[in-house]
Design a protein around this motif. Structure first.
Motif, PDB file in Angstrom:
ATOM      1  N   GLY A 147      -2.661   5.198   1.685  1.00  0.00           N
ATOM      2  CA  GLY A 147      -1.458   4.667   1.345  1.00  0.00           C
ATOM      3  C   GLY A 147      -0.946   5.567  -0.200  1.00  0.00           C
ATOM      4  O   GLY A 147      -1.518   6.234  -0.802  1.00  0.00           O
ATOM      5  N   SER A 170       0.849  -1.197  -0.077  1.00  0.00           N
ATOM      6  CA  SER A 170      -0.100  -0.151  -0.303  1.00  0.00           C
ATOM      7  C   SER A 170       0.891   1.096   0.021  1.00  0.00           C
ATOM      8  O   SER A 170       0.391   2.120  -0.327  1.00  0.00           O
ATOM      9  N   MET A 171       2.289   1.123   0.345  1.00  0.00           N
ATOM     10  CA  MET A 171       3.071   2.340   0.264  1.00  0.00           C
ATOM     11  C   MET A 171       4.049   2.452  -0.696  1.00  0.00           C
ATOM     12  O   MET A 171       4.917   3.025  -0.758  1.00  0.00           O
ATOM     13  N   HIS A 178       0.489   4.385   6.936  1.00  0.00           N
ATOM     14  CA  HIS A 178       0.168   5.136   5.836  1.00  0.00           C
ATOM     15  C   HIS A 178       0.577   6.466   6.176  1.00  0.00           C
ATOM     16  O   HIS A 178       0.736   6.746   7.495  1.00  0.00           O
ATOM     17  N   THR A 234      -5.747   9.324   6.697  1.00  0.00           N
ATOM     18  CA  THR A 234      -4.513   8.814   6.037  1.00  0.00           C
ATOM     19  C   THR A 234      -4.826   7.844   4.868  1.00  0.00           C
ATOM     20  O   THR A 234      -5.916   7.691   4.404  1.00  0.00           O
TER      21      THR A 234
END
Length: 246
Positions: A115, A53-54, A97, A113
């Protein structure tokens, strides 16, 4: 041969030190998790990234280092990459995130937040966070690719294979080495005692060599050509003074 044994001993000692360090780190991380909610050493948490996700800021299976900030008074800002607990199928884990928005509402600060992988995660996280929810903020330091190994090490199977099993093998190795040293020492002492005994006796050189060989044979010692001279039986023994005739 002696040089090879010395190198082997050095390698074993180095491995033992590394295993001890790893085991201490695992114990410390487990202990600090109970106290602060996140595993940390001296206030810094090594965290294994389990999702993409990052990406491309932080890659899956990276090991990142975050500063523990589980303090209700801590103020975060936009672009901070923060870690917070989430529940996945009844199991609590951590998610990391980026803060994309700070919202003030009725004197309470909320953080939205999301990602960095916007193609796969185009929408912000549904739940807003407060300072009470956030446990750490990313320092920008990471080690690529070893997060999975660290996660495995913290499991029961990983701890057994990487820490307990090497320690068991080491103790067995040390026990065998101690026994071999004791046996070698006893053999050396036995040889010294035999040599001292024949040195004090009034015997010929041939009889001294034979006495040493017989003494070692009684202890189960096998003579070798490289360590001892061959002892030959003479064709005829010298007559004793009592047997000689004038």
């Amino acid at each position: 041969m002696k040089a090879l044994k010395k190198i082997l001993n050095i390698i074993v000692d180095v491995l033992v030190v590394l295993v001890l360090i790893v085991s201490i780190l695992v114990v410390v991380l487990s202990f600090t998790t109970k106290n602060s909610g996140v595993p940390n050493i001296f206030g810094y948490a090594p965290l294994s990234v389990q999702s993409d996700s990052m990406e491309n800021t932080i890659m899956k299976h990276d090991l990142i280092f975050s500063k523990v900030t589980n303090d209700a008074s801590y103020e975060y800002k936009v672009d901070d990459i923060v870690t917070f607990p989430i529940d996945i199928n009844g199991v609590q884990t951590f998610n990391t995130h980026r803060i994309v928005e700070v919202i003030e509402d009725d004197g309470i600060t909320y953080y939205k937040t999301q990602g960095d992988n916007r193609e796969k995660y185009p929408e912000p996280d549904r739940e807003l966070l407060t300072s009470n929810d956030i446990v750490a903020v990313y320092t920008g330091n990471r080690i690529a690719g070893i997060g999975a190994a660290v996660s495995f090490l913290r499991t029961q199977l990983g701890f057994f294979l990487c820490v307990l099993l090497p320690m068991i093998i080491f103790f067995i190795y040390e026990a065998v080495r101690v026994i071999m040293n004791i046996v070698a020492y006893n053999k050396e002492k036995a040889l010294e005692q035999a040599q001292a005994a024949v040195a004090n006796a009034e015997l010929t050189e041939e009889q001294k060599q034979r006495a040493i060989a017989e003494y070692l044979a009684s202890l189960g010692e096998k003579t070798t050509d490289g360590n001892k001279e061959d002892v030959q039986t003479p064709a005829s023994d010298e007559a004793s003074p009592a047997d000689k005739e004038d």
